[in-house]
Scaffold this active site. Sequence first.
Site, mmCIF file in Angstrom:
data_model
loop_
_atom_site.group_PDB
_atom_site.id
_atom_site.type_symbol
_atom_site.label_atom_id
_atom_site.label_comp_id
_atom_site.label_asym_id
_atom_site.label_seq_id
_atom_site.Cartn_x
_atom_site.Cartn_y
_atom_site.Cartn_z
ATOM 1 N N GLY A 106 30.798 36.475 5.317
ATOM 2 C CA GLY A 106 29.169 36.279 4.697
ATOM 3 C C GLY A 106 29.010 36.965 3.748
ATOM 4 O O GLY A 106 29.938 37.516 2.881
ATOM 5 N N GLU A 112 34.366 40.073 5.656
ATOM 6 C CA GLU A 112 35.018 39.371 4.497
ATOM 7 C C GLU A 112 33.610 38.695 3.867
ATOM 8 O O GLU A 112 32.883 38.293 4.248
ATOM 9 C CB GLU A 112 35.721 37.931 4.954
ATOM 10 C CG GLU A 112 36.815 38.242 5.920
ATOM 11 C CD GLU A 112 38.204 39.006 5.241
ATOM 12 O OE1 GLU A 112 38.139 38.672 3.914
ATOM 13 O OE2 GLU A 112 38.747 39.433 5.498
ATOM 14 N N THR A 164 27.544 39.961 1.116
ATOM 15 C CA THR A 164 27.839 41.621 0.940
ATOM 16 C C THR A 164 26.733 42.332 1.586
ATOM 17 O O THR A 164 26.875 43.268 2.207
ATOM 18 C CB THR A 164 28.143 42.044 -0.592
ATOM 19 O OG1 THR A 164 29.519 41.322 -0.768
ATOM 20 C CG2 THR A 164 28.364 43.370 -0.664
ATOM 21 N N THR A 187 24.516 41.253 3.775
ATOM 22 C CA THR A 187 24.654 41.417 5.229
ATOM 23 C C THR A 187 25.766 41.944 5.908
ATOM 24 O O THR A 187 25.445 43.005 6.896
ATOM 25 C CB THR A 187 24.569 39.786 5.790
ATOM 26 O OG1 THR A 187 23.962 39.036 4.809
ATOM 27 C CG2 THR A 187 24.443 39.694 7.315
ATOM 28 N N GLU A 226 26.854 37.194 -7.728
ATOM 29 C CA GLU A 226 27.470 35.915 -7.107
ATOM 30 C C GLU A 226 26.454 34.751 -7.128
ATOM 31 O O GLU A 226 25.421 34.870 -6.333
ATOM 32 C CB GLU A 226 27.867 36.298 -5.671
ATOM 33 C CG GLU A 226 28.599 35.003 -5.032
ATOM 34 C CD GLU A 226 28.945 35.122 -3.406
ATOM 35 O OE1 GLU A 226 28.421 35.940 -2.674
ATOM 36 O OE2 GLU A 226 30.047 34.929 -3.063
ATOM 37 N N CYS A 269 33.984 31.037 -1.361
ATOM 38 C CA CYS A 269 33.876 32.401 -1.596
ATOM 39 C C CYS A 269 35.140 32.871 -2.743
ATOM 40 O O CYS A 269 35.037 33.658 -3.490
ATOM 41 C CB CYS A 269 34.090 33.355 -0.473
ATOM 42 S SG CYS A 269 35.412 33.169 0.521
ATOM 43 N N LYS A 283 28.726 33.525 16.737
ATOM 44 C CA LYS A 283 27.578 32.847 16.192
ATOM 45 C C LYS A 283 28.001 32.219 14.870
ATOM 46 O O LYS A 283 28.242 32.896 13.935
ATOM 47 C CB LYS A 283 26.533 34.058 15.726
ATOM 48 C CG LYS A 283 25.229 33.460 15.594
ATOM 49 C CD LYS A 283 24.190 34.421 14.888
ATOM 50 C CE LYS A 283 24.129 34.077 13.171
ATOM 51 N NZ LYS A 283 23.761 32.930 12.832
HETATM 52 P P1 NAD Z 1 25.026 35.410 5.142
HETATM 53 O O1 NAD Z 1 25.621 36.823 4.952
HETATM 54 O O2 NAD Z 1 23.683 35.311 5.003
HETATM 55 O O3 NAD Z 1 25.320 34.798 6.684
HETATM 56 C C1 NAD Z 1 26.678 34.750 7.508
HETATM 57 C C2 NAD Z 1 26.382 34.912 8.832
HETATM 58 O O4 NAD Z 1 25.748 36.318 9.090
HETATM 59 C C3 NAD Z 1 25.180 34.066 9.404
HETATM 60 O O5 NAD Z 1 25.789 33.607 10.522
HETATM 61 C C4 NAD Z 1 24.017 34.676 9.384
HETATM 62 O O6 NAD Z 1 23.075 34.192 10.148
HETATM 63 C C5 NAD Z 1 24.719 36.234 9.945
HETATM 64 N N1 NAD Z 1 23.491 37.196 9.580
HETATM 65 C C6 NAD Z 1 22.609 37.280 8.757
HETATM 66 N N2 NAD Z 1 21.882 38.604 9.097
HETATM 67 C C7 NAD Z 1 22.534 39.079 9.583
HETATM 68 C C8 NAD Z 1 22.286 40.214 10.450
HETATM 69 N N3 NAD Z 1 21.572 41.158 9.989
HETATM 70 N N4 NAD Z 1 23.374 40.569 11.501
HETATM 71 C C9 NAD Z 1 24.178 39.894 11.800
HETATM 72 N N5 NAD Z 1 24.489 38.858 11.411
HETATM 73 C C10 NAD Z 1 23.670 38.234 10.395
HETATM 74 O O7 NAD Z 1 26.016 34.622 4.293
HETATM 75 P P2 NAD Z 1 25.939 32.923 3.913
HETATM 76 O O8 NAD Z 1 24.874 32.969 2.985
HETATM 77 O O9 NAD Z 1 25.967 32.219 5.413
HETATM 78 O O10 NAD Z 1 27.256 32.680 3.094
HETATM 79 C C11 NAD Z 1 27.305 32.967 2.038
HETATM 80 C C12 NAD Z 1 28.337 34.235 1.546
HETATM 81 O O11 NAD Z 1 29.580 34.097 2.361
HETATM 82 C C13 NAD Z 1 28.759 34.324 0.095
HETATM 83 O O12 NAD Z 1 28.272 35.572 -0.327
HETATM 84 C C14 NAD Z 1 30.381 34.174 0.317
HETATM 85 O O13 NAD Z 1 30.745 34.671 -0.661
HETATM 86 C C15 NAD Z 1 30.927 34.794 1.445
HETATM 87 N N6 NAD Z 1 31.709 34.170 1.924
HETATM 88 C C16 NAD Z 1 32.679 35.111 2.107
HETATM 89 C C17 NAD Z 1 33.933 34.743 2.663
HETATM 90 C C18 NAD Z 1 35.389 35.346 2.256
HETATM 91 O O14 NAD Z 1 36.336 34.899 3.126
HETATM 92 N N7 NAD Z 1 35.233 36.614 1.962
HETATM 93 C C19 NAD Z 1 34.154 33.369 2.959
HETATM 94 C C20 NAD Z 1 33.039 32.498 2.799
HETATM 95 C C21 NAD Z 1 31.947 32.923 2.419
#
Ligand code: NAD
Length: 483
Positions: free
Chosen positions: A229, A251, A231, A233, A387, A285, A176
């Site tokens: 995504g 991650e 922290t 989530t 963040e 990130c 997804k």
């Molecule tokens: P998010 O956690 O909102 O969403 C990430 C993904 O998870 C999306 O596809 C979303 O639809 C899905 N999701 C949301 N709720 C869910 C649930 N309950 N169960 C399963 N899946 C779910 O994050 P975002 O806003 O899309 O991205 C930004 C975040 O990602 C920032 O915190 C950033 O630091 C982090 N990030 C981390 C890295 C890394 O490598 N550590 C890389 C890029 C982004």
Amino acid sequence: MEKILNYIGGELIPPASAQFMDNFDPSTGAVYSQIPDSDERDVKRAVDAAKEAFPKWSQTPAEDRFKILMRLVDLIERDLDALALAESIDNGKTVALATKLDIPRAASNFRFYATAAMHTANESHDTALNGGTALNYTLRQPLGVVGCISPWNLPLYLFTWKIAPAIAAGCTIVAKPSEITPMTAYLLSELCIEAGLPPGVFNIVHGTGPKVGSAIVAHKDVKAISFTGGTKTGEEIARTAAPLFKKLSLELGGKNPNIIFADCNYDEMLAETGRAAFANQGEICLCGSRIFVERPMYEQFKRDFVEQVSALKVGDPLEADTDVGAIVSKQHFDKIISYIGLAKEEGGTILTGGKQVHLEGRCADGWFIEPTVIEGLKHDCRTNQEEIFGPVATIQPFDTEEEVLGYANSVRYGLSSTIWTENLSRAHRMAAKIESGIVWVNCWLLRDLRTPFGGVKDSGVGREGGFEALRFFTEEKNVCVKL
Ligand code: NAD
């Protein structure tokens, strides 16, 4: 208006609900395509397709997997410009960055794991016994159906960073992408069909986290979850997956320090510090959003940095000379603006930026924010602890190594860090003591795909990259044969 479709069992199909959601172009604020509002019925269908494909795919010779993955590389490179344009429209990032970074990296991810599949080897151990021997050997068998869930900031780049090793390892996938940036994943599904990837090996279910993401995580036949995504989530996913004993790679977020000593190579540091703070609108990130500068250099740095940042051009992401594009969504735009307000309340002084940018013409209703530099905040205030994930950086002076280590390590996150110094001993000393999974010395975002990638503390669990990722998608089994 273009309708994105799910990719299940090798076919592009609408969601079971027949419902679609709006997909926005952040540079115009307008809806430009529709995305499936899928639910657990679509996830079930995708898991069934992946289960059916698994026995054959897991037995497919590595060389055949290599050939299909390399075909995907060729197709991504053939469509580089179209994919970069699509990524820019969907995410708001500049088309220049998507052309230089996002799409080439997606091709590299497939190339890297195509070749890795050809080079995996398993250990064996000769065991001496009193009066005989035994041979132990380790099998690394693909896990089965795995779930891959990715964010919006580097859409195709991070999506393929999971998909490529999972396919190479012989797993089948239910994936997804973020519902905020689904377009390049959809284009990738078309390329997978063209490349001849067998039906069901890779399935994409589009939709929201609560409906689709959580159904993937909760499905009993999904053996592992690779998630990138936020922290919060990640916590939710761990809560569901842990009692089901699923393998987890998380991650998560970051709040990365950039530590600048007065003996650094000044010009290189200045250029890279700007990139580290504001590349991709600060929506990486790994961005260095907390900048600590040794006091003797602080005033000079402040003057030059502010001059450099205020010269960045915020503009139409499709124009070649734009440095800073649009913020990915209205919701995220509001979050960043509210953090700038918080920084002022906490006593920060805005040295440059701090406001919405109103462009004319095509982008008049887009979501743009000036690159913002703030000083006068303590390391432990909310602005410096939480963040923000936008074009906002704080600067703060320090006097000693111990002091700055305390500042750097004071956050709940530990993803990456950057250290600028020409003093070799200090670089190594700092690198060993800093709490982050990745330390860059005199550089930023210099990536070698063989290295372990991931964070400590609340930035995640597990490592991606290199053979680590291939191992994640396999289960080790030891066979002991008494001879
Ligand atoms: P998010 O956690 O909102 O969403 C990430 C993904 O998870 C999306 O596809 C979303 O639809 C899905 N999701 C949301 N709720 C869910 C649930 N309950 N169960 C399963 N899946 C779910 O994050 P975002 O806003 O899309 O991205 C930004 C975040 O990602 C920032 O915190 C950033 O630091 C982090 N990030 C981390 C890295 C890394 O490598 N550590 C890389 C890029 C982004």
